[in-house]
Design an enzyme around this catalytic site. Structure first.
Site, PDB file in Angstrom:
ATOM      1  N   HIS A 203       1.084  -1.161  -0.153  1.00 13.89           N
ATOM      2  CA  HIS A 203       0.041   0.220  -0.202  1.00 13.89           C
ATOM      3  C   HIS A 203       1.248   1.265  -0.028  1.00 13.89           C
ATOM      4  O   HIS A 203       0.334   2.720  -0.572  1.00 13.89           O
ATOM      5  CB  HIS A 203      -1.007  -0.309   1.059  1.00 13.89           C
ATOM      6  N   ASP A 204       2.123   1.455   0.239  1.00 17.73           N
ATOM      7  CA  ASP A 204       3.279   2.712   0.832  1.00 17.73           C
ATOM      8  C   ASP A 204       4.300   2.237  -0.642  1.00 17.73           C
ATOM      9  O   ASP A 204       5.499   3.132   0.151  1.00 17.73           O
ATOM     10  CB  ASP A 204       3.327   2.816   1.873  1.00 17.73           C
ATOM     11  N   LYS A 207       6.167   5.770  -1.308  1.00 17.36           N
ATOM     12  CA  LYS A 207       6.993   6.326  -0.207  1.00 17.36           C
ATOM     13  C   LYS A 207       8.669   5.993  -0.964  1.00 17.36           C
ATOM     14  O   LYS A 207       9.001   6.635   0.099  1.00 17.36           O
ATOM     15  CB  LYS A 207       6.792   5.554   1.186  1.00 17.36           C
ATOM     16  N   HIS A 232       3.226  10.073  -2.439  1.00 19.40           N
ATOM     17  CA  HIS A 232       3.795   8.341  -2.751  1.00 19.40           C
ATOM     18  C   HIS A 232       2.579   7.508  -3.502  1.00 19.40           C
ATOM     19  O   HIS A 232       2.723   6.044  -3.538  1.00 19.40           O
ATOM     20  CB  HIS A 232       4.082   7.799  -1.416  1.00 19.40           C
ATOM     21  N   HIS A 258      -6.251   4.111  -0.630  1.00 16.78           N
ATOM     22  CA  HIS A 258      -5.902   3.654   1.100  1.00 16.78           C
ATOM     23  C   HIS A 258      -6.088   5.454   1.696  1.00 16.78           C
ATOM     24  O   HIS A 258      -5.909   4.958   2.963  1.00 16.78           O
ATOM     25  CB  HIS A 258      -5.515   2.621   1.044  1.00 16.78           C
ATOM     26  N   HIS A 259      -5.491   5.960   1.210  1.00 18.79           N
ATOM     27  CA  HIS A 259      -6.133   6.974   2.016  1.00 18.79           C
ATOM     28  C   HIS A 259      -6.545   7.908   1.279  1.00 18.79           C
ATOM     29  O   HIS A 259      -8.237   9.396   2.234  1.00 18.79           O
ATOM     30  CB  HIS A 259      -4.890   8.570   1.405  1.00 18.79           C
TER      31      HIS A 259
END
Length: 353
Positions: A203-204, A207, A232, A258-259
């Site tokens: 998910h990240d 980054k 990101h 997801h954000h």
């Protein structure tokens, strides 16, 4: 090869036995009672069955119907022996599952030729079925190996990213397990749950392009740093943009959404409600909860009960109420992840599908 003959006439039975008994490797069993013959078929896998049409207790057509319902006899060649020339009888026999017909009185040479051909046909069918089974097993093995390599790559990438973000492998594994538990609580099927479990750690992934000074800053981020951090999301989406695999599609949906927030106040697109992919809504709950329970450069870990209350309080605003409800239903298992660690048996079961 075992061959079955069913005929209520002793003389006809003897004539049939005499005609076929000389075949090399052929073992003949004969019955005058069709019910006894059917019972014997439950214990023996006959390769060819010869059935008389006119029998007192049960005619040949009904016996064929019952035989076809027995496991292993769906494709066994069945020859109906009959003096009936009516088209309706033959059509009914074919509908019941007859493979071929032999007229009474029969020609022994014709009978031998038909039986030999049918035996060869059945042998070829069995060989083909065995080959198909072997190919299916080989395919399943290759698929399992590919899935294992895919999972290894995913976890390596996720752990590399987690280490840059000041996290450990425990973080991404807990996010994956919490997400899978929520998906289970929502009633998603096994394949959907597995894809979410495998994709959640990415998910990240975007980054990887964010500077360490921002990722590991101990204090509050400045406005321009927040904007840089939010990049990101499109970066992560771009990393998987050229993949057509279903798992990549799920991972992209998670990365992109997801954000986002249920009430539309999230980023990057301000999506709301069901416009946010379900995979992203699930991981949003899992990610925020795990983050609240973990030490970060800018904060200390919250007690899990306080983090739980925060997730419940944000139902309908930050989070999908259905996902929060599933989170509550799975709370005992989620709490156990923090109290006792990840259940390795459960993780293996999820990853193996």
């Amino acid at each position: 090869m075992p061959l079955l003959i069913v005929d209520d006439s002793e003389s006809s039975l003897l004539a049939l036995e005499t005609a076929v008994r000389g075949f090399a490797g052929c073992v003949v069993e004969s019955f005058t009672n069709p019910l006894e013959a059917l019972a014997r078929c439950q214990a023996v896998d006959f390769d060819v069955v010869l059935i008389d049409y006119m029998m007192p207790e049960m005619n040949g057509i009904e016996m064929i119907r019952r035989l076809r319902r027995q496991p292993g006899y769906e494709d066994v060649p069945v020859v109906m022996i009959t003096s009936q020339a009516k088209r309706s009888v033959r059509l009914e026999a074919l509908a019941a599952g007859a493979t071929d017909f032999l007229a009474k009185p029969f020609d022994p040479l014709e009978l031998q030729a038909r039986v030999l051909n049918l035996m060869a046909l059945h042998k070829a069918q069995l060989a083909l079925a065995d080959r198909a089974k072997s190919l299916d097993m080989a395919f399943r093995h290759a698929t399992e190996q590919a899935d294992m390599r895919e999972q290894e790559i995913i976890w390596c990438l996720a752990q590399a990213m987690a280490s840059r973000d000041g996290n450990t492998g425990d973080h991404i594994e807990r996010v994956a397990n919490i997400a899978e538990l929520i998906a289970e609580g929502l009633g998603l099927d096994r394949i959907q749950r597995r894809n979410i479990y495998l994709a959640a750690p990415l998910h990240d992934i975007g980054k990887i392009a964010i500077p360490d000074a921002i990722l590991q800053k101990p204090g509050k981020l400045e406005r321009h740093e927040i904007e840089r951090m939010r990049e990101h999301v499109p970066i992560g989406v771009a990393i998987l943009a050229n993949s057509s695999a279903e798992l990549s599609r799920v991972a992209t949906a998670i990365i992109a959404g997801h954000h986002e927030k249920w009430d539309g106040t999230g980023y990057p697109k301000g999506l709301s409600g069901d416009a946010i992919p379900i995979e992203a809504r699930i991981v949003a709950v899992a990610d925020v909860f795990e983050a609240l329970c973990s030490d970060r450069p800018y904060k200390q870990a919250w007690p899990i009960e306080r983090a739980y209350e925060e997730i419940i309080a944000c139902s309908g605003s930050h989070f999908d109420p259905a996902c929060v409800a599933a989170f509550r239903r799975k709370w005992p298992a989620i709490r156990a992840l923090f109290e006792h660690g990840v259940d390795e048996d459960r993780s293996m079961a999820i990853s193996n599908g």
